[in-house]
Design a protein around this motif. Sequence first.
Motif, short mmCIF file in Angstrom:
data_model
loop_
_atom_site.label_atom_id
_atom_site.label_comp_id
_atom_site.label_asym_id
_atom_site.label_seq_id
_atom_site.Cartn_x
_atom_site.Cartn_y
_atom_site.Cartn_z
N VAL A 1 -11.85 0.48 8.02
CA VAL A 1 -11.10 1.68 8.39
C VAL A 1 -9.81 1.21 9.04
O VAL A 1 -9.80 0.72 10.17
N ASP A 2 -8.71 1.33 8.31
CA ASP A 2 -7.43 0.79 8.76
C ASP A 2 -6.92 1.51 10.00
O ASP A 2 -7.10 2.72 10.16
N PRO A 3 -6.23 0.78 10.86
CA PRO A 3 -5.56 1.41 12.01
C PRO A 3 -4.36 2.22 11.53
O PRO A 3 -3.88 2.01 10.41
N PRO A 4 -3.85 3.13 12.34
CA PRO A 4 -2.67 3.92 11.93
C PRO A 4 -1.46 3.03 11.73
O PRO A 4 -1.22 2.10 12.52
N VAL A 5 -0.70 3.30 10.68
CA VAL A 5 0.47 2.46 10.39
C VAL A 5 1.53 2.58 11.47
O VAL A 5 2.35 1.68 11.63
N ASP A 6 1.51 3.68 12.22
CA ASP A 6 2.49 3.84 13.29
C ASP A 6 1.91 3.48 14.66
O ASP A 6 2.48 3.82 15.69
N GLY A 7 0.78 2.78 14.64
CA GLY A 7 0.18 2.36 15.91
C GLY A 7 1.03 1.32 16.61
O GLY A 7 1.83 0.62 15.99
N ARG A 8 0.87 1.22 17.91
CA ARG A 8 1.65 0.26 18.69
C ARG A 8 1.40 -1.17 18.24
O ARG A 8 0.28 -1.52 17.84
N ALA A 9 2.44 -1.98 18.30
CA ALA A 9 2.27 -3.41 18.01
C ALA A 9 1.36 -4.04 19.05
O ALA A 9 1.30 -3.58 20.20
N LEU A 10 0.63 -5.06 18.64
CA LEU A 10 -0.34 -5.70 19.52
C LEU A 10 0.24 -6.98 20.12
O LEU A 10 0.78 -7.82 19.38
N LEU B 1 -6.25 -0.97 22.24
CA LEU B 1 -6.74 -1.21 20.89
C LEU B 1 -8.24 -0.92 20.91
O LEU B 1 -8.98 -1.49 21.72
N LEU B 2 -8.68 -0.04 20.03
CA LEU B 2 -10.09 0.36 19.97
C LEU B 2 -10.73 -0.28 18.75
O LEU B 2 -10.27 -0.08 17.62
N VAL B 3 -11.75 -1.06 18.97
CA VAL B 3 -12.42 -1.80 17.90
C VAL B 3 -13.88 -1.34 17.84
O VAL B 3 -14.55 -1.26 18.87
N GLU B 4 -14.35 -1.05 16.62
CA GLU B 4 -15.75 -0.66 16.45
C GLU B 4 -16.32 -1.35 15.22
O GLU B 4 -15.70 -1.37 14.16
N VAL B 5 -17.49 -1.95 15.40
CA VAL B 5 -18.21 -2.59 14.29
C VAL B 5 -19.62 -2.00 14.26
O VAL B 5 -20.33 -2.05 15.27
N VAL C 1 0.00 -3.83 14.17
CA VAL C 1 -1.45 -3.63 14.15
C VAL C 1 -1.99 -3.71 12.73
O VAL C 1 -3.10 -4.23 12.50
N THR C 2 -1.22 -3.24 11.75
CA THR C 2 -1.69 -3.32 10.36
C THR C 2 -1.71 -4.77 9.86
O THR C 2 -2.61 -5.16 9.12
N THR C 3 -0.74 -5.58 10.30
CA THR C 3 -0.73 -6.99 9.93
C THR C 3 -1.90 -7.72 10.55
O THR C 3 -2.57 -8.53 9.90
#
Length: 411
Positions: free
Chosen positions: A231-240, A279-283, A206-208
């Motif tokens: 606002v970066d996603p958590p580094v330990d978040g699930r892969a997408l 995956l939660l996306v906010e703009v 997710v970070t990549t």
Amino acid sequence: MRDVIDGPLPDIAVRFSKFLADIWPHTALVIFTRECTGRPRKVSGDPAVVERVTIAELDALRTRMTEGTPFDDQTVVAGSKRKVWALLDATGTLLLVLPKPRQQIREVPLVAGAFGVVAVSIRHQVAQASPAYLAESRAASSERARTIVELTDLHAATLESILSTLRSNDLDDRRSRITASETASSALITLRSAGESDRILAEEAVTTAFARLQGELRPLLQHRPVRVDYVDPPVDGRALPGEVASAARAVVRSAVLAFATQSTLERIRIAWDCDGSNLLVEVRDDAEGALDTDTLVRQLSGRVHTLGGRIDVESVDGWGSRVAVAIPLDVPAARPDEQQLADLNPRELEVLGHLATGKRNKAIADSLGISESTVKFHVAGVLKKLGVASRGEAGAIALEAGVRADTTGRH
């Protein structure tokens, strides 16, 4: 070349094979790209080769190659050592062909240039993340993952039985037992690693994925006096899954470009998060809140709904605008009609979307820019694959599955 790049992405290798037939006469052709997570191999030609060539074989060849330098030698393809010609494009996309007997490699600059156009076209279609591409990619990812799990479970059970038997004290030949145990253990480890290798190829951290998004937005905003807060996603978040990452980036790009049409825009905030299942996306922006929300919803909903997601767009006068999207990370359990829809190619999905609105063949042809006879051909294919006898039945399946003319798209 127009005929090669203008058509459904899954069939691009077939069209490119026809283009190369006289320049590089061949019996099989493979295009290998990590851009397409669902189907990284685009193939055409001899089934004995193209149905057995593995990602590991293609990856091994690619690591040996240099961009722009042709490969004219033997390598392992489909389990056997074969004479191949290959090119590696600047995008990292690999072209491999099996030349016909007694052929010499020639016209390399011409083929390299044409393949460069194909590789860029693939990248562009993936980046656009059209609903048709996302649906095809998710179906392919799901099918491949299910097949790997089934094969892994089957062979793991077999190997575990062998290990259990070999470890039995009833066997006398100690040396044979040890050797066989080591062989079976090694095979078991290799087999179980296949699922992990596939996961690596089919997913993005997710970070990549978020870092790629920032790189894609930079040229879009470089000449605009707009501050972007990430606002970066958590580094330990699930892969997408790859299709989720592609869709999320496309949604954010579209939202940012829509926000940028407002003259009072000074600041945009982009946040990604994971709740374990989505995956939660906010703009958000700080403009005057004059966004055309209906148009933006129509623009974004095709991608989001194709992946079973939710979208919310709001714009409040004097307070700004907000786009919030939730995209499931796991493929929902398929209903029977969804299993049938997975068999449709992108063009058939487009036609089905129009059938759901009750359009006749001529109206569909006008909408898609194709001939009425071509529409008739695709309608027949849709009815056959869905196992129905009428356009109305097909339209009913489309409505139940959420397929609409405005949620399908041409590549």
